[in-house]
Design an enzyme around this catalytic site. Structure first.
Site, PDB file in Angstrom:
ATOM      1  N   TYR A   1       0.859  -1.195   0.000  1.00 52.50           N
ATOM      2  CA  TYR A   1       0.000   0.000   0.000  1.00 52.50           C
ATOM      3  C   TYR A   1       0.885   1.232   0.000  1.00 52.50           C
ATOM      4  O   TYR A   1       1.852   1.314   0.771  1.00 52.50           O
ATOM      5  CB  TYR A   1      -0.880   0.033   1.259  1.00 52.50           C
ATOM      6  CG  TYR A   1      -2.329  -0.185   0.917  1.00 52.50           C
ATOM      7  CD1 TYR A   1      -2.954   0.614  -0.042  1.00 52.50           C
ATOM      8  CD2 TYR A   1      -3.089  -1.180   1.536  1.00 52.50           C
ATOM      9  CE1 TYR A   1      -4.281   0.420  -0.384  1.00 52.50           C
ATOM     10  CE2 TYR A   1      -4.411  -1.379   1.199  1.00 52.50           C
ATOM     11  CZ  TYR A   1      -5.009  -0.583   0.234  1.00 52.50           C
ATOM     12  OH  TYR A   1      -6.302  -0.771  -0.110  1.00 52.50           O
TER      13      TYR A   1
ATOM     14  N   GLU B   1      -0.506   4.791  -0.633  1.00 54.06           N
ATOM     15  CA  GLU B   1      -1.292   5.997  -0.941  1.00 54.06           C
ATOM     16  C   GLU B   1      -0.450   7.243  -0.706  1.00 54.06           C
ATOM     17  O   GLU B   1       0.267   7.334   0.295  1.00 54.06           O
ATOM     18  CB  GLU B   1      -2.571   6.032  -0.091  1.00 54.06           C
ATOM     19  CG  GLU B   1      -3.656   5.173  -0.717  1.00 54.06           C
ATOM     20  CD  GLU B   1      -4.697   4.706   0.252  1.00 54.06           C
ATOM     21  OE1 GLU B   1      -4.308   4.035   1.247  1.00 54.06           O
ATOM     22  OE2 GLU B   1      -5.881   5.001   0.035  1.00 54.06           O
TER      23      GLU B   1
ATOM     24  N   ASP C   1      -5.647  13.320 -25.728  1.00 53.08           N
ATOM     25  CA  ASP C   1      -5.646  11.928 -25.290  1.00 53.08           C
ATOM     26  C   ASP C   1      -4.860  11.163 -26.348  1.00 53.08           C
ATOM     27  O   ASP C   1      -5.359  10.930 -27.453  1.00 53.08           O
ATOM     28  CB  ASP C   1      -7.089  11.423 -25.192  1.00 53.08           C
ATOM     29  CG  ASP C   1      -7.171   9.968 -24.771  1.00 53.08           C
ATOM     30  OD1 ASP C   1      -6.148   9.270 -24.865  1.00 53.08           O
ATOM     31  OD2 ASP C   1      -8.267   9.530 -24.371  1.00 53.08           O
TER      32      ASP C   1
ATOM     33  N   THR D   1      -2.852   5.951 -22.250  1.00 54.81           N
ATOM     34  CA  THR D   1      -2.706   4.645 -21.624  1.00 54.81           C
ATOM     35  C   THR D   1      -1.267   4.226 -21.862  1.00 54.81           C
ATOM     36  O   THR D   1      -0.551   4.829 -22.669  1.00 54.81           O
ATOM     37  CB  THR D   1      -3.650   3.586 -22.236  1.00 54.81           C
ATOM     38  OG1 THR D   1      -3.436   3.546 -23.643  1.00 54.81           O
ATOM     39  CG2 THR D   1      -5.101   3.902 -21.944  1.00 54.81           C
TER      40      THR D   1
ATOM     41  N   LYS E   1      -0.897   0.398 -25.208  1.00 54.88           N
ATOM     42  CA  LYS E   1      -1.230   0.218 -26.633  1.00 54.88           C
ATOM     43  C   LYS E   1       0.085   0.246 -27.435  1.00 54.88           C
ATOM     44  O   LYS E   1       0.903  -0.642 -27.248  1.00 54.88           O
ATOM     45  CB  LYS E   1      -2.230   1.298 -27.056  1.00 54.88           C
ATOM     46  CG  LYS E   1      -3.559   1.166 -26.288  1.00 54.88           C
ATOM     47  CD  LYS E   1      -4.603   2.160 -26.772  1.00 54.88           C
ATOM     48  CE  LYS E   1      -5.951   1.931 -26.131  1.00 54.88           C
ATOM     49  NZ  LYS E   1      -6.189   2.701 -24.898  1.00 54.88           N
TER      50      LYS E   1
ATOM     51  N   ARG F   1      -0.998  -2.659 -18.606  1.00 53.27           N
ATOM     52  CA  ARG F   1      -2.301  -1.989 -18.707  1.00 53.27           C
ATOM     53  C   ARG F   1      -2.379  -0.864 -17.663  1.00 53.27           C
ATOM     54  O   ARG F   1      -2.243  -1.122 -16.472  1.00 53.27           O
ATOM     55  CB  ARG F   1      -3.373  -3.043 -18.423  1.00 53.27           C
ATOM     56  CG  ARG F   1      -4.787  -2.642 -18.659  1.00 53.27           C
ATOM     57  CD  ARG F   1      -5.632  -3.877 -18.845  1.00 53.27           C
ATOM     58  NE  ARG F   1      -5.253  -4.539 -20.075  1.00 53.27           N
ATOM     59  CZ  ARG F   1      -5.659  -4.174 -21.283  1.00 53.27           C
ATOM     60  NH1 ARG F   1      -6.510  -3.186 -21.422  1.00 53.27           N
ATOM     61  NH2 ARG F   1      -5.232  -4.809 -22.353  1.00 53.27           N
TER      62      ARG F   1
HETATM   63  N1  DSN Z   1     -10.784   0.271 -25.512  1.00 50.21           N
HETATM   64  C1  DSN Z   1      -9.815   1.140 -26.116  1.00 50.21           C
HETATM   65  C2  DSN Z   1      -9.676   0.891 -27.568  1.00 50.21           C
HETATM   66  O1  DSN Z   1      -9.920  -0.231 -27.971  1.00 50.21           O
HETATM   67  O2  DSN Z   1      -9.286   1.782 -28.303  1.00 50.21           O
HETATM   68  C3  DSN Z   1     -10.123   2.542 -25.845  1.00 50.21           C
HETATM   69  O3  DSN Z   1     -10.328   2.702 -24.495  1.00 50.21           O
END
Ligand code: DSN
Length: 439
Positions: free
Chosen positions: A58, A60, A204, A230, A233, A239
Site C-alpha cells: 500500500y 497511498e 488523449d 494509456t 497500446k 495496462r
Molecule cells: N478500448 C480502447 C480501444 O480499444 O481503443 C479505448 O479505451
C-alpha cells in the site's frame, strides 16, 4: 503452444482450475492474429514485474509523502517511472498512478473543470472515446458536451465546423484524440481554435503514444495544457494510464497551498485529483512495470519497432485498398486502419465473428455517419502493434489481408474459415510469442 519452461508451476499446483483457463488464454494469444489496434504483447520483464511482489504494498500518496511506512523502494520505482516518462515524452510533469486511461481522463477533466462546464470532444462514432463526452460515461453525465465530427468526404476532423462550434458553444476545454482516428492528431490546429476562445486543450494520446514517444507522430506537448495516455497500446507497457504536462505552471484559478499561501502548480492539483480525488492505493507493481516499459521505449530498438508498426499499417492499408476495401480517411498515418465494410455487404459484427472463428481477432467499429448501431456497426478497426511485436513485417501484412479478405468475402463458408484458421496457425507458429518460455 507447448511451454517448455515450468513458469506457471506454482499456479498449476495451487489451483488447476485457473491454471487450465490461463493455459487456454496463453494458447489463444499464441495461435491467433491479434489485430485489435489497442492491444499489444508486453515484454517478458514487464510481465514478470506486473506479477511481482510490489502488488503487496500500500502506498497511498506520492514518493516522499505517503500515508504508509515501508515505501522506500516503491518510492524509487515510482520516481524512476516518472523520470523515464518525462524523458520519453519531453515533458515537465508525469503522474504514473492512473489505473487506466479512463481514470487519467477523469482526473484531468475534474482538475480543469467544474461540473456542468462545457467540453468539446470527437464524437464516439467518428473515432472519439467514451470518456470524451459520451452520454453513457461520466464525461457525458458531469459535463455539458458538444461533439465535433469528421468531414464526410475526407474522414478527417472538420476544422471549419470545430471552429464554428467552439465559437458558438464556448467550451471551457477541448479534447483532441480518440480511439479510431487513423490520422495524426492535429494538435496545432486545435490549439489555434482553443486560443481563439480561451479554452484549455487536452490531448488523449492513448493510441499513438508509442509513436509520439519515438517522434513518428507529432508531440502534443508544445500545444496542450494536459495530455493523457494509456501505457499498454503502441507504448507496449502494462495496462494502465498516465497524465502529463509539457509545461507545469501555476494554476489559473488562484488556488493556494494552505500553510505557505503560495499559488499551487497545476501538477499539485492533478496529483490530488488522482489521489485522494478518484483513486486510493496505487498499483505499485504496475507502476514498476511502467518504469520497465518506459526504459524499453527509450532504447533505439523501440524506435525501429514503432517505425515497423507504421510501415506495416501502410502496407496493410494499400493491400486492403487494392481489394476494394473502403478506408475511412483513405488510409492511415498511424497503426490504426478503420475499414468501412458497407460496399462489401457485411456488417462489422458478422465480420468480427467470422474472423474470430478463423483465428483473426479484430473489433467491429462504428464508421463516421454509420446508420447501424454500435452493437452491429458498418465497420471494423484493425491495427498493427501486436503483430509487429511478434516480428511480422510487410510480407506478412499482405498475407494477412488475403486471409481477412477470404473470410469477409465468404462469411458463412465454414470450409474457407477452417482453411484460413490453419494458415493463421502456421503463420503464428513462425512468429512465436514469449520465446523466453521455450527452450
Ligand atoms: N478500448 C480502447 C480501444 O480499444 O481503443 C479505448 O479505451
Amino acid at each position: 503452444m507447448t511451454l517448455t519452461k515450468d513458469v506457471f508451476s506454482f499456479i498449476q499446483n495451487a489451483d488447476s482450475e485457473i491454471y487450465d483457463i490461463l493455459m487456454r488464454e496463453v494458447s489463444r494469444e499464441d495461435q491467433t492474429l491479434e489485430l485489435i489496434a489497442s492491444e499489444n504483447f508486453v515484454s517478458y520483464p514487464v510481465l514478470e514485474m506486473a506479477g511481482g511482489v510490489m502488488t503487496n504494498k500500500y502506498a497511498e500518496g506520492y514518493p516522499g509523502a505517503r500515508y504508509y511506512g515501508g515505501c522506500e523502494h516503491v518510492d524509487e520505482a515510482e520516481n524512476l517511472a516518472r523520470d523515464r516518462a518525462k524523458a520519453l515524452f519531453n515533458c515537465e510533469y508525469a503522474n504514473v498512478q492512473p489505473h487506466s486511461g479512463s481514470q487519467a481522463n477523469m482526473a484531468a477533466l475534474m482538475t480543469f473543470l467544474n461540473t456542468g462546464d462545457t467540453i468539446m470532444g470527437l464524437d464516439l462514432a467518428h473515432g472519439g472515446h467514451l470518456t470524451h463526452g459520451s452520454p453513457v460515461n461520466f464525461s457525458g453525465q458531469l459535463y455539458n458536451v458538444v461533439s465535433y465530427q469528421v468531414d464526410r468526404d475526407t474522414g478527417r476532423v472538420d476544422f471549419d465546423s470545430v471552429r464554428e462550434m467552439a465559437k458558438t458553444h464556448k467550451p471551457k476545454l477541448i479534447i483532441c484524440g480518440g480511439s479510431a482516428y487513423p490520422r495524426h492528431i492535429e494538435f496545432e490546429q486545435f490549439r489555434a481554435i482553443a486560443d481563439e476562445i480561451g479554452a484549455f486543450l487536452m490531448a488523449d494520446i492513448a493510441h499513438p503514444a508509442g509513436l509520439v514517444a519515438t517522434g513518428l507522430h507529432p508531440s502534443p506537448m508544445p500545444y496542450c495544457d494536459v495530455v493523457t495516455t494509456t501505457t499498454h497500446k503502441t507504448l507496449r507497457g502494462p495496462r494502465g494510464g498516465m497524465i502529463m504536462m509539457g509545461r507545469n505552471v501555476e494554476n489559473p484559478w488562484g488556488k493556494v497551498a494552505p500553510k505557505s499561501g503560495r499559488t499551487k502548480m497545476i501538477s499539485e492539483l492533478l496529483d490530488s485529483t488522482v489521489m485522494p480525488g478518484i483513486q486510493g492505493g496505487p498499483l505499485m507493481h504496475i507502476i514498476a512495470a511502467k518504469a520497465i516499459a518506459f526504459g524499453e521505449a527509450l532504447k533505439p530498438e523501440f524506435k525501429s519497432y514503432a517505425q515497423q508498426i507504421v510501415d506495416n499499417a501502410q502496407v496493410m492499408a494499400e493491400a486492403l485498398l487494392e481489394k476494394d476495401y473502403h478506408l475511412v480517411s483513405g488510409g492511415t498515418d498511424t497503426h490504426v486502419i478503420l475499414i468501412d465494410l458497407s460496399n462489401k455487404g457485411v456488417t462489422g459484427k458478422a465480420s468480427e465473428k467470422a474472423l474470430e472463428r478463423a483465428g483473426i481477432t479484430v473489433n467491429k467499429n462504428m464508421v463516421p455517419f454509420d446508420e447501424r448501431s454500435p452493437f452491429v456497426t458498418s465497420g471494423m478497426r484493425v491495427g498493427t502493434p501486436a503483430i509487429t511485436t511478434r516480428g511480422m513485417g510487410v510480407d506478412e501484412m499482405r498475407t494477412i489481408v488475403d486471409l481477412i479478405d477470404r473470410v469477409v468475402s465468404d462469411i458463412d463458408n465454414e470450409v474457407t474459415i477452417e482453411q484460413v484458421k490453419s494458415e493463421v496457425q502456421s503463420l503464428c507458429n513462425s512468429f512465436p510469442l514469449y520465446r523466453e518460455l521455450h527452450d
